[in-house]
Design a protein around this motif. Structure first.
Motif, mmCIF file in Angstrom:
data_model
loop_
_atom_site.group_PDB
_atom_site.id
_atom_site.type_symbol
_atom_site.label_atom_id
_atom_site.label_comp_id
_atom_site.label_asym_id
_atom_site.label_seq_id
_atom_site.Cartn_x
_atom_site.Cartn_y
_atom_site.Cartn_z
ATOM 1 N N TRP A 129 0.840 -1.204 0.000
ATOM 2 C CA TRP A 129 0.000 0.000 0.000
ATOM 3 C C TRP A 129 0.873 1.252 0.000
ATOM 4 C CZ3 TRP A 129 -0.607 3.966 3.661
ATOM 5 C CH2 TRP A 129 -1.648 4.859 3.401
ATOM 6 N N LEU A 130 1.931 1.257 0.787
ATOM 7 C CA LEU A 130 2.840 2.400 0.820
ATOM 8 C C LEU A 130 3.519 2.598 -0.533
ATOM 9 C CD1 LEU A 130 4.308 1.850 4.370
ATOM 10 C CD2 LEU A 130 3.166 3.945 3.607
ATOM 11 N N ALA A 131 3.864 1.493 -1.197
ATOM 12 C CA ALA A 131 4.452 1.593 -2.536
ATOM 13 C C ALA A 131 3.453 2.206 -3.517
ATOM 14 C CB ALA A 131 4.904 0.220 -3.017
ATOM 15 N N THR A 132 2.183 1.836 -3.372
ATOM 16 C CA THR A 132 1.140 2.437 -4.209
ATOM 17 C C THR A 132 1.009 3.924 -3.916
ATOM 18 O OG1 THR A 132 -0.096 0.359 -4.342
ATOM 19 C CG2 THR A 132 -1.322 2.388 -4.784
ATOM 20 N N CYS A 133 1.044 4.287 -2.628
ATOM 21 C CA CYS A 133 1.006 5.710 -2.246
ATOM 22 C C CYS A 133 2.128 6.481 -2.935
ATOM 23 C CB CYS A 133 1.167 5.848 -0.735
ATOM 24 S SG CYS A 133 -0.367 5.758 0.185
ATOM 25 N N LEU A 134 3.326 5.925 -2.894
ATOM 26 C CA LEU A 134 4.470 6.592 -3.501
ATOM 27 C C LEU A 134 4.258 6.765 -4.999
ATOM 28 C CD1 LEU A 134 7.316 7.739 -3.465
ATOM 29 C CD2 LEU A 134 8.199 5.387 -3.548
ATOM 30 N N ALA A 135 3.818 5.706 -5.667
ATOM 31 C CA ALA A 135 3.601 5.774 -7.114
ATOM 32 C C ALA A 135 2.539 6.807 -7.470
ATOM 33 C CB ALA A 135 3.199 4.398 -7.643
ATOM 34 N N GLU A 136 1.439 6.835 -6.714
ATOM 35 C CA GLU A 136 0.361 7.775 -7.011
ATOM 36 C C GLU A 136 0.764 9.218 -6.710
ATOM 37 O OE1 GLU A 136 -2.587 6.980 -8.550
ATOM 38 O OE2 GLU A 136 -1.450 5.127 -8.815
ATOM 39 N N HIS A 137 1.535 9.424 -5.649
ATOM 40 C CA HIS A 137 1.970 10.778 -5.327
ATOM 41 C C HIS A 137 3.016 11.264 -6.338
ATOM 42 C CE1 HIS A 137 -0.237 9.956 -1.651
ATOM 43 N NE2 HIS A 137 -0.151 11.231 -1.347
ATOM 44 N N ARG A 138 3.816 10.350 -6.877
ATOM 45 C CA ARG A 138 4.724 10.749 -7.961
ATOM 46 C C ARG A 138 3.937 11.306 -9.139
ATOM 47 N NH1 ARG A 138 7.821 5.420 -7.658
ATOM 48 N NH2 ARG A 138 9.791 5.834 -6.584
ATOM 49 N N LYS A 139 2.866 10.598 -9.510
ATOM 50 C CA LYS A 139 2.059 11.032 -10.651
ATOM 51 C C LYS A 139 1.390 12.376 -10.369
ATOM 52 C CE LYS A 139 1.026 6.278 -12.038
ATOM 53 N NZ LYS A 139 -0.051 5.259 -12.134
#
Length: 420
Positions: A129-139
């Protein structure tokens, strides 16, 4: 805002009262939600698991996702607004933007909360979930810039660091890897807001974590990004040396990461006015990019932006350093045509570079024409772009161009609107 035992939130009380009045037992409510899901009922948890989740909702332990709120409204023949008070929604245990793509379900919410409270109990789903957070915040950062995000992502990084200290077994390296990725992103945003010291410190930390877990791609990426920092400061020698260091590898670095290092070395040589090595390295980088494009799944997740469009823009910037105005104009124009409209910060930056190329080439009208659409985003999202546009306006004034006033007025108006 979380409910506490004995004092559930109003929406939780309503769910319990509505369930008792209209349905019956908690197990009956679980079956009613399944029925309300219709053809999608098979995708819901089992009756037993759903029963436990419903009890948690009725205690106010966690907040139903949008999917379950809609099912509740359907099952109870009510509306979401009547059943739930969105203002009472509990905040996530980890600060994040309210993005639908990172909203956890009830089980995941509990896992995240438990991991934050007891880092030694962190599990794979929480890390994912944290990895998803990082990916989405990058975008999102591509669209809204660094300033609104930096504080949130730094708090996320703080959580990941604590989890890295508590993680055990094979999961430990996974969390350290995630910490390195977060640190690299925080460093990038720190540089974007001109906090040079913080950027350097976080690049160094990301590099250390990468070496700790033998992640050569991240280690080389951080060297390339430190080269970018040196380029931003106008230090051509340091840029070339760090980029050259990023090009040393033992065969385990992906073509994309190697290509990034090669183009960064090219930009350093161009900054120093050395055209031949700059263009030779750009040819090398271009070949590596094409190789990377054939196996995109093999590239690290943080290289998502690295493609031929991005490279054309980088090549255009290099030609700008080398004072090859026509070539810079062609490359930057072509690259901007392929850059998504949502990349507002990057469109502002490369648009300002294109404006400079036109101005240097003596075409004041074209310089202002490409400047005006990006002025607002340059002022709001990208200080580097704003600085470049200010320099373009100054160049036009020195050349006594009447177009200078138009650009200056647009910059002044945008500064006033943004409060700058």
């Amino acid at each position: 805002m979380m409910g506490t035992p004995g004092t559930p939130l109003e929406w939780a009380v309503r769910l319990r009262e509505e369930r008792k009045a209209k349905v019956g037992t908690v197990a009956d409510m679980a079956r009613r939600l399944k029925e309300a899901a219709g053809e999608q009922r098979g995708k819901l948890p089992s009756i037993d698991d759903l029963t436990r989740t419903i009890r948690g909702w009725e205690r106010g332990d966690h907040y139903p996702s949008e999917r379950y709120r809609l099912l509740y409204a359907r099952a109870l023949r009510s509306t979401e607004a009547d059943l739930f008070d969105l203002a009472e929604r509990p905040s996530l245990p980890v600060p994040a933007l309210p993005l639908p793509t990172v909203a956890p379900d009830a089980d995941l919410f509990e896992r995240i909360a438990r991991s934050v409270q007891q880092p030694s109990r962190v599990d794979q789903r929480t890390v994912d979930w944290l990895a998803t957070c990082l990916a989405e915040h990058r975008k999102v950062e591509d669209t809204i810039g660094s300033r609104p995000l930096l504080g949130i992502v730094r708090q996320q990084l703080g959580v990941v660091v604590e989890l890295a200290r508590g993680a055990r077994g094979s999961l430990a390296d996974t969390v350290v890897d995630l910490a390195a990725q977060y640190a690299q992103f925080v460093a990038w945003m720190s540089l974007d807001v001109d906090d040079q010291a913080a950027a350097l410190a976080w690049y160094d930390r990301a590099h250390d974590w990468a070496l700790e877990i033998d992640d050569v791609n991240m280690a080389m990426t951080t060297l390339s990004m430190k080269a970018h920092q040196a380029w931003s400061a106008g230090n051509a020698r340091r840029c070339v040396r760090l980029a050259d260091a990023a090009r040393w590898h033992d065969g385990r670095v992906t073509p994309g990461v190697r290509g990034m290092a090669a183009q960064m070395a090219a930009r350093g040589h161009a900054l120093a006015g050395d055209a031949r090595p700059a263009r030779t390295l750009l040819d090398e980088a271009e070949a590596l990019i094409r190789q990377a494009a054939e196996h995109t799944d093999d590239e690290p997740v943080w290289m998502y932006f690295y493609d031929e469009t991005w490279f054309r823009l980088q090549r255009g910037m290099t030609e700008l350093h080398l004072a090859n105005w026509p070539k810079a104009i062609d490359l930057l124009t072509d690259g901007l045509s392929g850059l998504p409209e949502s990349y507002k910060r990057d469109r502002a930056w490369y648009g300002s570079c294109l404006a400079k190329a036109h101005a240097e080439a003596g075409d004041a009208a074209a310089a202002v024409q490409v400047s005006l659409p990006v002025v607002a985003d340059a002022v709001e999202l990208n200080r580097h772009a704003r600085r470049e546009l200010v320099a373009v306006a100054a160049l036009l004034r020195r050349r006594e161009s009447p177009q200078a006033a138009t650009l200056q007025e647009a910059l002044t108006a945008a500064d006033r609107t943004s409060g700058g």
